[in-house]
Design a protein around this motif. Sequence first.
Motif, PDB file in Angstrom:
ATOM      1  N   VAL A 111      34.348  16.673  -1.281  1.00 27.67           N
ATOM      2  CA  VAL A 111      33.277  16.417  -1.398  1.00 27.67           C
ATOM      3  C   VAL A 111      32.313  16.306  -2.690  1.00 27.67           C
ATOM      4  O   VAL A 111      31.639  14.480  -2.335  1.00 27.67           O
ATOM      5  CB  VAL A 111      33.064  17.666  -0.564  1.00 27.67           C
ATOM      6  CG1 VAL A 111      31.328  17.792  -1.139  1.00 27.67           C
ATOM      7  CG2 VAL A 111      32.813  18.629   0.459  1.00 27.67           C
ATOM      8  N   LEU A 112      33.101  16.678  -3.472  1.00 32.69           N
ATOM      9  CA  LEU A 112      33.339  15.264  -4.632  1.00 32.69           C
ATOM     10  C   LEU A 112      33.573  14.219  -4.782  1.00 32.69           C
ATOM     11  O   LEU A 112      33.282  13.331  -5.023  1.00 32.69           O
ATOM     12  CB  LEU A 112      33.650  16.545  -5.694  1.00 32.69           C
ATOM     13  CG  LEU A 112      33.356  17.881  -6.174  1.00 32.69           C
ATOM     14  CD1 LEU A 112      33.623  18.902  -6.669  1.00 32.69           C
ATOM     15  CD2 LEU A 112      31.577  18.089  -6.437  1.00 32.69           C
ATOM     16  N   PHE A 113      35.178  14.061  -4.622  1.00 25.51           N
ATOM     17  CA  PHE A 113      35.581  12.461  -4.696  1.00 25.51           C
ATOM     18  C   PHE A 113      34.875  11.777  -3.877  1.00 25.51           C
ATOM     19  O   PHE A 113      34.522  10.423  -3.980  1.00 25.51           O
ATOM     20  CB  PHE A 113      37.047  13.211  -3.411  1.00 25.51           C
ATOM     21  CG  PHE A 113      37.605  12.099  -3.339  1.00 25.51           C
ATOM     22  CD1 PHE A 113      38.633  11.338  -4.381  1.00 25.51           C
ATOM     23  CD2 PHE A 113      37.827  11.349  -1.809  1.00 25.51           C
ATOM     24  CE1 PHE A 113      39.503  10.413  -3.662  1.00 25.51           C
ATOM     25  CE2 PHE A 113      38.193  10.021  -2.054  1.00 25.51           C
ATOM     26  CZ  PHE A 113      39.005   9.458  -2.678  1.00 25.51           C
ATOM     27  N   THR A 114      34.307  11.822  -2.229  1.00 31.57           N
ATOM     28  CA  THR A 114      33.551  11.245  -1.197  1.00 31.57           C
ATOM     29  C   THR A 114      32.196  10.964  -2.229  1.00 31.57           C
ATOM     30  O   THR A 114      31.747  10.010  -2.063  1.00 31.57           O
ATOM     31  CB  THR A 114      32.939  12.579  -0.459  1.00 31.57           C
ATOM     32  OG1 THR A 114      34.225  12.567   0.823  1.00 31.57           O
ATOM     33  CG2 THR A 114      32.540  11.054   0.670  1.00 31.57           C
ATOM     34  N   ILE A 115      31.515  12.000  -2.881  1.00 31.24           N
ATOM     35  CA  ILE A 115      30.187  12.103  -3.043  1.00 31.24           C
ATOM     36  C   ILE A 115      30.442  11.148  -5.208  1.00 31.24           C
ATOM     37  O   ILE A 115      29.713   9.744  -4.705  1.00 31.24           O
ATOM     38  CB  ILE A 115      29.824  13.126  -4.440  1.00 31.24           C
ATOM     39  CG1 ILE A 115      29.361  13.999  -2.729  1.00 31.24           C
ATOM     40  CG2 ILE A 115      28.456  13.089  -5.143  1.00 31.24           C
ATOM     41  CD1 ILE A 115      28.944  14.924  -2.837  1.00 31.24           C
ATOM     42  N   ILE A 116      31.076  11.298  -4.998  1.00 30.18           N
ATOM     43  CA  ILE A 116      31.291   9.953  -6.552  1.00 30.18           C
ATOM     44  C   ILE A 116      32.262   8.443  -5.769  1.00 30.18           C
ATOM     45  O   ILE A 116      31.349   7.691  -6.644  1.00 30.18           O
ATOM     46  CB  ILE A 116      33.199  10.600  -7.074  1.00 30.18           C
ATOM     47  CG1 ILE A 116      32.750  12.066  -8.195  1.00 30.18           C
ATOM     48  CG2 ILE A 116      33.529   9.592  -8.445  1.00 30.18           C
ATOM     49  CD1 ILE A 116      33.731  12.696  -9.112  1.00 30.18           C
ATOM     50  N   LEU A 117      32.455   8.523  -5.091  1.00 31.97           N
ATOM     51  CA  LEU A 117      33.406   7.132  -4.230  1.00 31.97           C
ATOM     52  C   LEU A 117      32.331   6.629  -3.982  1.00 31.97           C
ATOM     53  O   LEU A 117      31.622   5.528  -4.160  1.00 31.97           O
ATOM     54  CB  LEU A 117      34.203   7.257  -3.208  1.00 31.97           C
ATOM     55  CG  LEU A 117      36.039   7.576  -3.704  1.00 31.97           C
ATOM     56  CD1 LEU A 117      36.504   7.058  -2.742  1.00 31.97           C
ATOM     57  CD2 LEU A 117      36.051   6.207  -5.025  1.00 31.97           C
ATOM     58  N   ALA A 118      31.196   7.778  -3.310  1.00 33.13           N
ATOM     59  CA  ALA A 118      30.136   6.867  -2.134  1.00 33.13           C
ATOM     60  C   ALA A 118      29.443   6.465  -2.838  1.00 33.13           C
ATOM     61  O   ALA A 118      28.545   4.885  -2.685  1.00 33.13           O
ATOM     62  CB  ALA A 118      30.030   7.702  -1.707  1.00 33.13           C
ATOM     63  N   ARG A 119      28.508   6.874  -4.017  1.00 35.43           N
ATOM     64  CA  ARG A 119      27.846   6.384  -5.624  1.00 35.43           C
ATOM     65  C   ARG A 119      28.654   5.605  -6.103  1.00 35.43           C
ATOM     66  O   ARG A 119      27.452   4.333  -6.576  1.00 35.43           O
ATOM     67  CB  ARG A 119      27.138   7.773  -6.082  1.00 35.43           C
ATOM     68  CG  ARG A 119      26.660   9.145  -5.583  1.00 35.43           C
ATOM     69  CD  ARG A 119      26.066   9.897  -6.532  1.00 35.43           C
ATOM     70  NE  ARG A 119      25.224  10.978  -6.403  1.00 35.43           N
ATOM     71  CZ  ARG A 119      24.194  10.500  -5.921  1.00 35.43           C
ATOM     72  NH1 ARG A 119      23.260   9.305  -6.377  1.00 35.43           N
ATOM     73  NH2 ARG A 119      23.345  11.503  -5.388  1.00 35.43           N
ATOM     74  N   ARG A 120      29.663   5.624  -6.319  1.00 33.48           N
ATOM     75  CA  ARG A 120      30.072   4.411  -7.636  1.00 33.48           C
ATOM     76  C   ARG A 120      30.706   3.048  -7.131  1.00 33.48           C
ATOM     77  O   ARG A 120      30.316   2.065  -7.331  1.00 33.48           O
ATOM     78  CB  ARG A 120      30.992   5.323  -8.217  1.00 33.48           C
ATOM     79  CG  ARG A 120      30.989   6.525  -9.331  1.00 33.48           C
ATOM     80  CD  ARG A 120      32.123   6.848  -9.877  1.00 33.48           C
ATOM     81  NE  ARG A 120      31.681   7.611 -10.890  1.00 33.48           N
ATOM     82  CZ  ARG A 120      32.616   7.973 -12.022  1.00 33.48           C
ATOM     83  NH1 ARG A 120      34.054   7.847 -12.076  1.00 33.48           N
ATOM     84  NH2 ARG A 120      31.702   9.223 -12.707  1.00 33.48           N
ATOM     85  N   LEU A 121      31.387   3.187  -5.589  1.00 34.46           N
ATOM     86  CA  LEU A 121      31.387   1.744  -5.289  1.00 34.46           C
ATOM     87  C   LEU A 121      30.306   1.620  -4.127  1.00 34.46           C
ATOM     88  O   LEU A 121      30.307   0.421  -3.854  1.00 34.46           O
ATOM     89  CB  LEU A 121      32.493   2.217  -3.651  1.00 34.46           C
ATOM     90  CG  LEU A 121      33.610   2.718  -4.585  1.00 34.46           C
ATOM     91  CD1 LEU A 121      35.086   3.093  -3.423  1.00 34.46           C
ATOM     92  CD2 LEU A 121      33.935   1.405  -5.809  1.00 34.46           C
ATOM     93  N   GLY A 122      29.009   1.685  -3.499  1.00 34.59           N
ATOM     94  CA  GLY A 122      28.088   1.679  -2.570  1.00 34.59           C
ATOM     95  C   GLY A 122      28.504   1.552  -1.551  1.00 34.59           C
ATOM     96  O   GLY A 122      29.920   2.421  -1.052  1.00 34.59           O
ATOM     97  N   SER A 123      27.469   1.870  -0.480  1.00 32.95           N
ATOM     98  CA  SER A 123      28.246   1.631   1.369  1.00 32.95           C
ATOM     99  C   SER A 123      29.149   0.389   0.983  1.00 32.95           C
ATOM    100  O   SER A 123      29.702   1.133   1.787  1.00 32.95           O
ATOM    101  CB  SER A 123      26.839   1.761   1.801  1.00 32.95           C
ATOM    102  OG  SER A 123      25.777  -0.043   1.295  1.00 32.95           O
TER     103      SER A 123
END
Length: 398
Positions: free
Chosen positions: A23-35
């Motif tokens: 979940v943390l991995f997904t949140i970090i990637l989603a926020r830092r890489l954008g949709s």
Amino acid sequence: MKTLAKNSLWLLIARLGTQGAMVLFTIILARRLGSAGFGEYAFIAAIIFVANMLTTFGTDMSIIREIAAHDNLSQLPAALFLQLVISFVLIVLIWFGAPYFPNQSAKSILALRVYTFALLPLAFFTVFTIALRGRQQMHAYTWLNLIGSFSQLAFVFLFIKPDTSIVTLAFLLLLNQFIVSFIGAIICGNQIQDFWRGWKFSVKDVLLLLGVSSPLALLTVIGMLYQKLSVTMVSIMSGAVLTGLFSVSQRAVEAAKTGHVAIFTALYPAMAQEHNESFRLPWILLLIGAALGAVTLSALARPLVQILFGAEYEASIPALQILAWILIPYTVSTFLTLKFIALKKETPVLRASLASLILLAVFNVYLIPRAGLIGASASALSIEMIQAGLLLMQWRLK
């Protein structure tokens, strides 16, 4: 039943830890890489996930069943050899076939090519986890999974920034797979007495394993294609942005399955040992948990998406509200699938899975262009319900 409860507890710890890290991995990637960037990652991860399942060729389920029933580890070298051979073939195919995937950027194609090499350490990792699960060394299995998940999270947290290339992410994830596989080798050597002493290659063992695993291999391939078909079709038909929105909803549902996956992982070896046990109580408890999880996740979809992923992902809220209800038919399907396989009756599961895969493709082709995220989500939920119904019908006729 006491052993089952103990193993389930260890696996619950593993799932809670790994899903928390994911979940943390997904949140970090989603926020830092954008949709868009997260959509590219989701597509690459889906391809490698399916490829990794192809390399196992059903050997994981068949060998776990053999180890649980007869404490026989002799098939592990043959399984590793088979997985490595299939991995090399898939690496070549993906390397040359990557440019032909539609709606993918040049960086996405290069990242996919880089990450395909993770199939090699994943082959070793799979064999190590087979041994630990078959011997019911669930504490060691738990620690190995926790190490893998949190090391991956650490790499992303430390090195992925808003301007980081998807190619850099692929190299980091590849490095993590090699490290975790090496740790898996150490854990197996320490936890399983004489683990390495009996390792020897035999063509006869490979051919025997191929024969035994073929039905499960076909079932595994269909199951994994089914699991990743929606995100792959969204990527191919609608591009990276919509894929990112769909993927965060799907990841939230996967996180909600944490307890169920832990219990199912512990149930399978127990089912292989005790064919006459109904396991009715665990099933009832799992169904109750699924219903509560579906209601909660659907009701809290808006605040969850807003808090975890941010305003950019608000369009995924309706998709999550639909996908949350998959938890109920998923519980029915998974329980019956494990019961059939433990009884060495793969044919009913194969029928239901193949029908579901075909129907999901048809539904997606029709609904994704017309309804986007809602169409993909409605397709996934509808087909999951159909699959559960097909398995229930065949269970009653067995």
